[in-house]
Design an enzyme around this catalytic site. Structure first.
Site, PDB file in Angstrom:
ATOM      1  N   HIS A 142     -10.960  -3.611   0.508  1.00  0.00           N
ATOM      2  CA  HIS A 142     -11.141  -1.328   0.291  1.00  0.00           C
ATOM      3  C   HIS A 142     -11.561  -1.292  -1.522  1.00  0.00           C
ATOM      4  CE1 HIS A 142      -9.509   3.034   0.041  1.00  0.00           C
ATOM      5  NE2 HIS A 142     -10.575   2.856   1.267  1.00  0.00           N
ATOM      6  N   CYS A 151      -6.039   4.206  -3.807  1.00  0.00           N
ATOM      7  CA  CYS A 151      -5.972   2.432  -3.362  1.00  0.00           C
ATOM      8  C   CYS A 151      -7.188   2.015  -3.964  1.00  0.00           C
ATOM      9  CB  CYS A 151      -5.797   2.283  -1.970  1.00  0.00           C
ATOM     10  SG  CYS A 151      -4.782   3.975  -1.094  1.00  0.00           S
ATOM     11  N   ASP A 157       0.007  -0.168  -4.695  1.00  0.00           N
ATOM     12  CA  ASP A 157      -0.933  -0.121  -5.363  1.00  0.00           C
ATOM     13  C   ASP A 157      -1.412   1.852  -6.040  1.00  0.00           C
ATOM     14  OD1 ASP A 157      -0.966   1.623  -2.689  1.00  0.00           O
ATOM     15  OD2 ASP A 157      -3.245   1.016  -2.627  1.00  0.00           O
ATOM     16  N   ASN A 158      -0.259   2.529  -5.148  1.00  0.00           N
ATOM     17  CA  ASN A 158       0.110   4.228  -6.074  1.00  0.00           C
ATOM     18  C   ASN A 158       1.579   4.592  -5.281  1.00  0.00           C
ATOM     19  OD1 ASN A 158      -2.639   4.187  -4.544  1.00  0.00           O
ATOM     20  ND2 ASN A 158      -1.152   5.383  -3.750  1.00  0.00           N
ATOM     21  N   ASP A 200       1.454  -1.177  -0.040  1.00  0.00           N
ATOM     22  CA  ASP A 200      -0.123  -0.272   0.253  1.00  0.00           C
ATOM     23  C   ASP A 200       0.999   1.267  -0.318  1.00  0.00           C
ATOM     24  OD1 ASP A 200      -2.596   1.562   0.415  1.00  0.00           O
ATOM     25  OD2 ASP A 200      -2.737   0.634   1.508  1.00  0.00           O
TER      26      ASP A 200
END
Length: 480
Positions: free
Chosen positions: A126, A71, A278-279, A33
């Site tokens: 999420h 996310c 994810d980023n 993450d």
């Protein structure tokens, strides 16, 4: 699988039975993450990440792997192979907002289940907080983890916390098509040990599944490096450089333990392992993302401008690598463009299940299997379109990047809409600092032609296949 999905794939079942019997690789997808491109030592970090570096040298390392800017959109893209704006997951939903994937979406774990795989998710979901939108209702045989953003761990620690007006966050455990059960409150104390627990549970699952005749898909979604920043006690002050550096060491350790478990189970040669973020890392205001009593923090996006929630390269490029012994050449590095949306079709292909990829909806991802295997030098993708929420912010094409709108950091106070799109050569200008049109008299105007074709084609597709709205219970497109 619900009724509508079963109708969708029923015509494919007979053909899928023939491939189930074949030898299929296990697939392990590890997602980190808010992982900055420069947060591993093989890509410039001064904090050593030996397990990740070793893994990177065992297969293909992708230095131009592109994800969405937050996310939820990335997790939606990974699960559907579709641009998140198509599925109504184009931004992180605020608590209480409509969210989640429509049951009509044919998720990657559903596809793999129909291809004969056992599927599990350990960690952060999420993509839908409602009990009926958790992973065990979206194709996973087993789920253990959190349902919303990791920031939820800090809710109960705020002085103003009021459980009568806001939902208390929990860690959940669930099995396919049954309501998940609450395991324990998800708070700061739980977050401190969460990734350690995720790792242990994922390892036990690998050991168990390795003893069966059924291939497995394990999606391991860590909560590091998402705020509030916490670290397991075993790594507190281990780096002597602050909590973020300590966390880098914990993440490296956990990934190493998963890889070690695969090796010890004797299944490494028949297991595809994919590791991405994810980023990019967040450009947080100083100390704003820390847990109570902590000091320090902040990740590295390497040479790239921007970070989480921006359309600049620092928000879109994350570390990425894939290992498949004796199939993917060790030590290969590529700067070819690859997107998170490509992983759906590519994983389906590795599973021998290309025939299960839906034909009744736009799938934006392309199959990168032959590129990953080294059968071709070039990626099957030459561009990447960037939405921030509902807005088209930018498009990358080859080594050029065009911005129509921009925001500078995770907590920017303004969004800039340009009179003329801004154009950068990201190969030679990773900071996206030298704007070509204004500085070179529009001689690069020709770049608009290939870029606008990509955008026009997307708009045409969206006109035929309308975008699903957030939280909408979409039933499918009119076949007429």
């Amino acid at each position: 699988m619900n009724f509508f999905k079963r109708i969708l794939v029923s015509s494919l079942f007979l053909s899928s039975f023939s491939v189930i019997a074949e030898n299929k690789p296990n697939i392990v997808y590890i997602l980190v993450d808010n992982w900055g491109w420069g947060d591993l030592s093989i890509q410039g970090s001064t904090i050593e990440t030996p397990s990740i570096d070793k893994f990177a040298n065992q297969g293909l390392r992708l230095t131009n792997f592109n994800v969405q800017n937050q996310c939820t959109p990335t997790r939606s893209a990974l699960h559907t192979g579709r641009l998140p704006i198509r599925s109504g997951n184009q931004k992180v939903p605020a608590p209480g907002e409509p969210d989640g994937l429509a049951y009509w979406e044919y998720t990657l774990p559903e596809l793999l289940s129909d291809a004969g795989y056992h599927t599990t998710l350990f960690g952060k979901w999420h993509v839908g907080a409602n009990i009926k939108k958790l992973p065990n209702y979206q194709g996973y045989d087993y789920f253990w983890g959190t349902q919303e953003g990791t920031n939820a761990a800090g809710y109960t620690a705020t002085p103003q916390w009021d459980p009568t007006v806001a939902t208390t966050p929990y860690i959940y455990e669930g099995v396919k098509d049954k309501d998940a059960k609450k395991v324990k409150i998800f708070d700061i104390e739980a977050k401190i040990t969460l990734d350690n627990e995720v790792t242990k549970r994922a390892i036990e699952n690998i050991k168990t599944q390795a003893k069966t005749d059924k291939p497995f898909y394990s999606y391991i979604a860590f909560t590091h490096f998402h705020p509030p920043f916490t670290v397991h006690p075993d790594f507190k002050n281990a780096s002597k450089a602050g909590i973020y550096a300590d966390t880098q060491m914990e993440v490296d350790h956990n990934i190493g333990k998963v890889l070690e478990a695969i090796d010890e189970a004797g299944i490494a040669d028949n297991t595809v392992v994919i590791l991405t973020g994810d980023n990019g890392a967040g450009n947080f205001p100083q100390t704003s993302a820390l847990a109570a009593g902590e000091d320090g923090g902040g990740g590295s996006n390497g040479p790239w401008r921007g970070g989480l929630s921006t359309a600049y390269e620092g928000g879109l490029r994350t570390p990425a690598m894939i290992r498949y012994p004796n199939k993917i050449k060790a030590g290969r590095v590529s700067d070819e463009i690859v997107g998170d949306i490509d992983m759906y079709t590519t994983i389906a292909s590795f599973a021998g299940a290309d025939n299960l990829v839906p034909k009744d909806r736009p799938i934006d991802g392309v199959n990168q299997k032959d590129f990953f295997l080294g059968k071709q030098e070039k990626s099957n993708r030459d561009h990447f379109i960037v939405f921030v929420g509902d807005d088209l912010f930018a498009i990358k094409w080859r080594n050029m990047k065009m911005h129509f709108m921009a925001t500078e950091s995770t907590h920017s106070v303004a969004v800039t809409k340009f009179t003329f799109p801004q154009l950068f050569d990201i190969k030679n200008d990773p900071k996206e600092a030298y704007e070509l049109w204004g500085n070179q008299g529009y001689v690069h105007g020709w770049v608009m032609e290939p870029i606008m074709k990509k955008i026009v084609d997307l708009k045409k597709s969206m006109a035929v296949y309308r975008n699903i709205q957030p939280g909408e219970e979409f039933k499918g497109y009119d076949k007429n």
